[in-house]
Design a protein around this motif. Structure first.
Motif, PDB file in Angstrom:
ATOM      1  N   MET A   1       0.845  -1.193   0.000  1.00  0.00           N
ATOM      2  CA  MET A   1       0.000   0.000   0.000  1.00  0.00           C
ATOM      3  C   MET A   1       0.884   1.248   0.000  1.00  0.00           C
ATOM      4  SD  MET A   1      -3.242  -0.773   0.036  1.00  0.00           S
ATOM      5  CE  MET A   1      -4.032   0.649   0.778  1.00  0.00           C
ATOM      6  N   PRO A   2       0.579   2.201  -0.876  1.00  0.00           N
ATOM      7  CA  PRO A   2       1.362   3.441  -0.845  1.00  0.00           C
ATOM      8  C   PRO A   2       1.006   4.271   0.381  1.00  0.00           C
ATOM      9  CG  PRO A   2      -0.454   3.628  -2.401  1.00  0.00           C
ATOM     10  CD  PRO A   2      -0.434   2.199  -1.931  1.00  0.00           C
ATOM     11  N   TYR A   3       1.962   5.092   0.786  1.00  0.00           N
ATOM     12  CA  TYR A   3       1.668   6.053   1.835  1.00  0.00           C
ATOM     13  C   TYR A   3       0.632   7.050   1.313  1.00  0.00           C
ATOM     14  CZ  TYR A   3       6.017   4.505   4.089  1.00  0.00           C
ATOM     15  OH  TYR A   3       7.013   3.768   4.686  1.00  0.00           O
ATOM     16  N   GLU A   4      -0.225   7.535   2.201  1.00  0.00           N
ATOM     17  CA  GLU A   4      -1.171   8.585   1.851  1.00  0.00           C
ATOM     18  C   GLU A   4      -0.780   9.864   2.580  1.00  0.00           C
ATOM     19  OE1 GLU A   4      -5.203   7.581   2.658  1.00  0.00           O
ATOM     20  OE2 GLU A   4      -5.224   5.850   1.316  1.00  0.00           O
ATOM     21  N   LEU A   5      -0.425  10.880   1.823  1.00  0.00           N
ATOM     22  CA  LEU A   5      -0.117  12.179   2.396  1.00  0.00           C
ATOM     23  C   LEU A   5      -1.326  13.080   2.220  1.00  0.00           C
ATOM     24  CD1 LEU A   5       1.833  14.288   3.613  1.00  0.00           C
ATOM     25  CD2 LEU A   5       2.572  14.784   1.264  1.00  0.00           C
ATOM     26  N   HIS A   6      -1.763  13.667   3.310  1.00  0.00           N
ATOM     27  CA  HIS A   6      -2.882  14.606   3.268  1.00  0.00           C
ATOM     28  C   HIS A   6      -2.362  16.000   3.581  1.00  0.00           C
ATOM     29  CE1 HIS A   6      -6.269  11.626   3.197  1.00  0.00           C
ATOM     30  NE2 HIS A   6      -5.284  10.846   3.636  1.00  0.00           N
ATOM     31  N   TYR A   7      -2.490  16.890   2.583  1.00  0.00           N
ATOM     32  CA  TYR A   7      -2.085  18.274   2.784  1.00  0.00           C
ATOM     33  C   TYR A   7      -2.794  19.137   1.752  1.00  0.00           C
ATOM     34  CZ  TYR A   7       0.695  22.233   4.263  1.00  0.00           C
ATOM     35  OH  TYR A   7       1.062  23.446   4.772  1.00  0.00           O
ATOM     36  N   TRP A   8      -2.786  20.443   2.009  1.00  0.00           N
ATOM     37  CA  TRP A   8      -3.440  21.368   1.098  1.00  0.00           C
ATOM     38  C   TRP A   8      -2.833  21.253  -0.303  1.00  0.00           C
ATOM     39  CZ3 TRP A   8      -7.560  22.650   3.535  1.00  0.00           C
ATOM     40  CH2 TRP A   8      -7.537  22.856   4.917  1.00  0.00           C
ATOM     41  N   PRO A   9      -3.656  21.210  -1.342  1.00  0.00           N
ATOM     42  CA  PRO A   9      -3.143  20.936  -2.688  1.00  0.00           C
ATOM     43  C   PRO A   9      -2.593  22.147  -3.426  1.00  0.00           C
ATOM     44  CG  PRO A   9      -5.527  21.101  -2.748  1.00  0.00           C
ATOM     45  CD  PRO A   9      -5.129  21.213  -1.295  1.00  0.00           C
ATOM     46  N   MET A  10      -2.719  23.333  -2.832  1.00  0.00           N
ATOM     47  CA  MET A  10      -2.331  24.539  -3.559  1.00  0.00           C
ATOM     48  C   MET A  10      -1.036  25.176  -3.083  1.00  0.00           C
ATOM     49  SD  MET A  10      -4.386  25.049  -0.882  1.00  0.00           S
ATOM     50  CE  MET A  10      -6.071  24.853  -1.469  1.00  0.00           C
TER      51      MET A  10
ATOM     52  N   PRO B   1      -5.494  13.850  13.981  1.00  0.00           N
ATOM     53  CA  PRO B   1      -4.502  14.909  13.796  1.00  0.00           C
ATOM     54  C   PRO B   1      -5.175  16.265  13.987  1.00  0.00           C
ATOM     55  CG  PRO B   1      -5.104  13.950  11.682  1.00  0.00           C
ATOM     56  CD  PRO B   1      -5.776  13.124  12.731  1.00  0.00           C
ATOM     57  N   PHE B   2      -4.412  17.234  14.467  1.00  0.00           N
ATOM     58  CA  PHE B   2      -4.960  18.568  14.684  1.00  0.00           C
ATOM     59  C   PHE B   2      -5.169  19.302  13.369  1.00  0.00           C
ATOM     60  CE2 PHE B   2      -4.196  23.152  15.434  1.00  0.00           C
ATOM     61  CZ  PHE B   2      -5.295  23.418  16.241  1.00  0.00           C
ATOM     62  N   ALA B   3      -4.227  19.122  12.447  1.00  0.00           N
ATOM     63  CA  ALA B   3      -4.264  19.841  11.170  1.00  0.00           C
ATOM     64  C   ALA B   3      -3.366  19.113  10.188  1.00  0.00           C
ATOM     65  CB  ALA B   3      -3.783  21.277  11.353  1.00  0.00           C
ATOM     66  N   PRO B   4      -3.514  19.376   8.889  1.00  0.00           N
ATOM     67  CA  PRO B   4      -2.553  18.839   7.930  1.00  0.00           C
ATOM     68  C   PRO B   4      -1.189  19.506   8.126  1.00  0.00           C
ATOM     69  CG  PRO B   4      -4.371  19.995   6.818  1.00  0.00           C
ATOM     70  CD  PRO B   4      -4.549  20.193   8.264  1.00  0.00           C
ATOM     71  N   PRO B   5      -0.099  18.824   7.732  1.00  0.00           N
ATOM     72  CA  PRO B   5      -0.093  17.525   7.067  1.00  0.00           C
ATOM     73  C   PRO B   5      -0.264  16.371   8.045  1.00  0.00           C
ATOM     74  CG  PRO B   5       2.151  18.273   7.367  1.00  0.00           C
ATOM     75  CD  PRO B   5       1.268  19.387   7.865  1.00  0.00           C
ATOM     76  N   PHE B   6      -0.837  15.297   7.508  1.00  0.00           N
ATOM     77  CA  PHE B   6      -0.777  14.034   8.225  1.00  0.00           C
ATOM     78  C   PHE B   6      -0.600  12.923   7.212  1.00  0.00           C
ATOM     79  CE2 PHE B   6      -5.301  15.008   7.704  1.00  0.00           C
ATOM     80  CZ  PHE B   6      -5.854  13.836   7.225  1.00  0.00           C
ATOM     81  N   LEU B   7      -0.039  11.829   7.699  1.00  0.00           N
ATOM     82  CA  LEU B   7       0.321  10.700   6.844  1.00  0.00           C
ATOM     83  C   LEU B   7      -0.434   9.475   7.307  1.00  0.00           C
ATOM     84  CD1 LEU B   7       2.718   9.925   4.635  1.00  0.00           C
ATOM     85  CD2 LEU B   7       3.597   8.663   6.615  1.00  0.00           C
ATOM     86  N   ARG B   8      -0.968   8.730   6.362  1.00  0.00           N
ATOM     87  CA  ARG B   8      -1.615   7.459   6.676  1.00  0.00           C
ATOM     88  C   ARG B   8      -0.784   6.323   6.099  1.00  0.00           C
ATOM     89  NH1 ARG B   8      -5.778   4.346   3.893  1.00  0.00           N
ATOM     90  NH2 ARG B   8      -6.783   2.933   5.365  1.00  0.00           N
ATOM     91  N   ASP B   9      -0.441   5.385   6.966  1.00  0.00           N
ATOM     92  CA  ASP B   9       0.282   4.180   6.571  1.00  0.00           C
ATOM     93  C   ASP B   9      -0.512   2.992   7.106  1.00  0.00           C
ATOM     94  OD1 ASP B   9       2.109   2.277   5.763  1.00  0.00           O
ATOM     95  OD2 ASP B   9       3.517   2.667   7.400  1.00  0.00           O
ATOM     96  N   GLY B  10      -1.429   2.492   6.292  1.00  0.00           N
ATOM     97  CA  GLY B  10      -2.328   1.445   6.765  1.00  0.00           C
ATOM     98  C   GLY B  10      -3.223   1.977   7.863  1.00  0.00           C
ATOM     99  N   ALA B  11      -3.152   1.346   9.021  1.00  0.00           N
ATOM    100  CA  ALA B  11      -3.976   1.765  10.150  1.00  0.00           C
ATOM    101  C   ALA B  11      -3.331   2.878  10.965  1.00  0.00           C
ATOM    102  CB  ALA B  11      -4.265   0.568  11.055  1.00  0.00           C
ATOM    103  N   VAL B  12      -2.095   3.230  10.641  1.00  0.00           N
ATOM    104  CA  VAL B  12      -1.353   4.236  11.403  1.00  0.00           C
ATOM    105  C   VAL B  12      -1.546   5.602  10.754  1.00  0.00           C
ATOM    106  CG1 VAL B  12       0.914   4.965  12.223  1.00  0.00           C
ATOM    107  CG2 VAL B  12       0.352   2.523  12.098  1.00  0.00           C
ATOM    108  N   VAL B  13      -1.927   6.587  11.549  1.00  0.00           N
ATOM    109  CA  VAL B  13      -2.079   7.959  11.077  1.00  0.00           C
ATOM    110  C   VAL B  13      -1.229   8.861  11.962  1.00  0.00           C
ATOM    111  CG1 VAL B  13      -3.663   9.863  10.647  1.00  0.00           C
ATOM    112  CG2 VAL B  13      -4.409   7.512  10.218  1.00  0.00           C
ATOM    113  N   ILE B  14      -0.331   9.641  11.339  1.00  0.00           N
ATOM    114  CA  ILE B  14       0.592  10.498  12.079  1.00  0.00           C
ATOM    115  C   ILE B  14       0.416  11.926  11.614  1.00  0.00           C
ATOM    116  CG2 ILE B  14       2.991  10.843  12.793  1.00  0.00           C
ATOM    117  CD1 ILE B  14       2.396   7.852  10.711  1.00  0.00           C
ATOM    118  N   GLY B  15       0.253  12.842  12.564  1.00  0.00           N
ATOM    119  CA  GLY B  15       0.213  14.262  12.266  1.00  0.00           C
ATOM    120  C   GLY B  15       1.486  14.936  12.724  1.00  0.00           C
ATOM    121  N   GLN B  16       1.650  16.191  12.326  1.00  0.00           N
ATOM    122  CA  GLN B  16       2.822  17.028  12.633  1.00  0.00           C
ATOM    123  C   GLN B  16       4.028  16.605  11.788  1.00  0.00           C
ATOM    124  OE1 GLN B  16       2.888  19.744  14.296  1.00  0.00           O
ATOM    125  NE2 GLN B  16       1.136  19.693  15.695  1.00  0.00           N
ATOM    126  N   THR B  17       4.574  17.565  11.062  1.00  0.00           N
ATOM    127  CA  THR B  17       5.664  17.276  10.126  1.00  0.00           C
ATOM    128  C   THR B  17       6.828  16.540  10.776  1.00  0.00           C
ATOM    129  OG1 THR B  17       5.085  19.244   8.832  1.00  0.00           O
ATOM    130  CG2 THR B  17       7.285  18.325   8.504  1.00  0.00           C
TER     131      THR B  17
END
Length: 239
Positions: free
Chosen positions: A1-10, A58-74
């Motif tokens: 599974m690829p990592y999922e990065l969630h952050y503002w796209p602009m 997570p409080f705010a983006p960015p956050f990363l999803r790796d399977g069931a693990v979700v990590i916030g803060q750069t």
């Protein structure tokens, strides 16, 4: 599974430090908010932030999803990714030291942001220009030289090429991004500071020439700097 990065796209913003690590490692990842299919866009990111069923959101983006693990803060994301991507030393002292350097870079990023929003993010820049000019003067004259001088000292003590050990770490990539942002937002002030910190300047150049980073910088995956991000070019703030 690829990592999922969630952050503002602009904007590059704080998510860019994570993108650089993923790109340098050649890791499979999805920049979710930049996708234009049914699974992409900002909505999945906002849904995760507001999910009432998640006891550890997570409080705010960015956050990363790796399977069931979700990590916030750069810095926490990079602390997690570092050993998985081969971008941190194997010893605990090296990992903690790399994390410490990343937190110091985060401090510099926050101060750069506060030059154009010294009173608060709820106000437009136009509503706080006098305060911004005063804040920016201190940042230009004192803080940029102090931060880059610190990293020059660390580089010099470690042989000049890398911040930690003999190999590239995510801290090197993040210092590259800090310098890139300062050069965009404060071209005159950063040029003066970089003349006094030659190892920092050389590290910035060396990272930009790394094959995967160079390819990324030349691609449309890299969002250009703009006046919506952390590093904003307001000529009046550069003195």
């Amino acid at each position: 599974m690829p990592y999922e990065l969630h952050y503002w796209p602009m904007i590059q913003g704080r998510g860019q430090f994570v993108r650089l690590a993923l790109e340098e490692a050649g890791a499979a990842y999805v920049d979710v908010a930049r996708r234009d299919d049914d699974d992409g866009g900002i909505e999945p990111m906002l849904d995760r932030l507001d999910d009432p069923k998640n006891p550890r959101p997570p409080f705010a983006p960015p956050f990363l999803r790796d399977g069931a693990v979700v990590i916030g803060q750069t810095a926490a994301i990079l602390l997690y990714l570092g050993p998985r991507l081969g971008l941190v030393g194997e010893s605990e002292p090296d990992r903690i030291w790399t994390h410490q350097l990343q937190l110091t870079i985060a401090d510099a990023v926050d101060e750069a942001h506060d030059t154009h929003h010294p009173l608060g993010v709820g106000l437009y820049y136009a509503d706080q220009k006098p305060e911004a000019q005063r804040r920016a003067q201190g940042f230009r004259d004192e803080r940029i030289p102090k931060f880059l001088g610190y990293f020059e000292r660390v580089l010099t003590a470690n042989g000049g090429e890398h911040l930690v050990g003999a190999k590239l770490s995510y801290a090197d990539l993040s210092l590259f991004q800090l310098v890139a942002g300062l050069r965009y937002a404060f071209p005159k002030a950063s040029a003066a500071a970089l003349r006094e910190t030659p190892h920092v300047a050389l590290l910035h150049e060396a990272v930009a020439q790394r094959p995967r980073i160079a390819a990324y910088l030349a691609s449309d995956r890299r969002i250009p700097f703009n006046e919506d991000g952390i590093f904003r070019r307001c000529p009046e703030l550069d003195g």
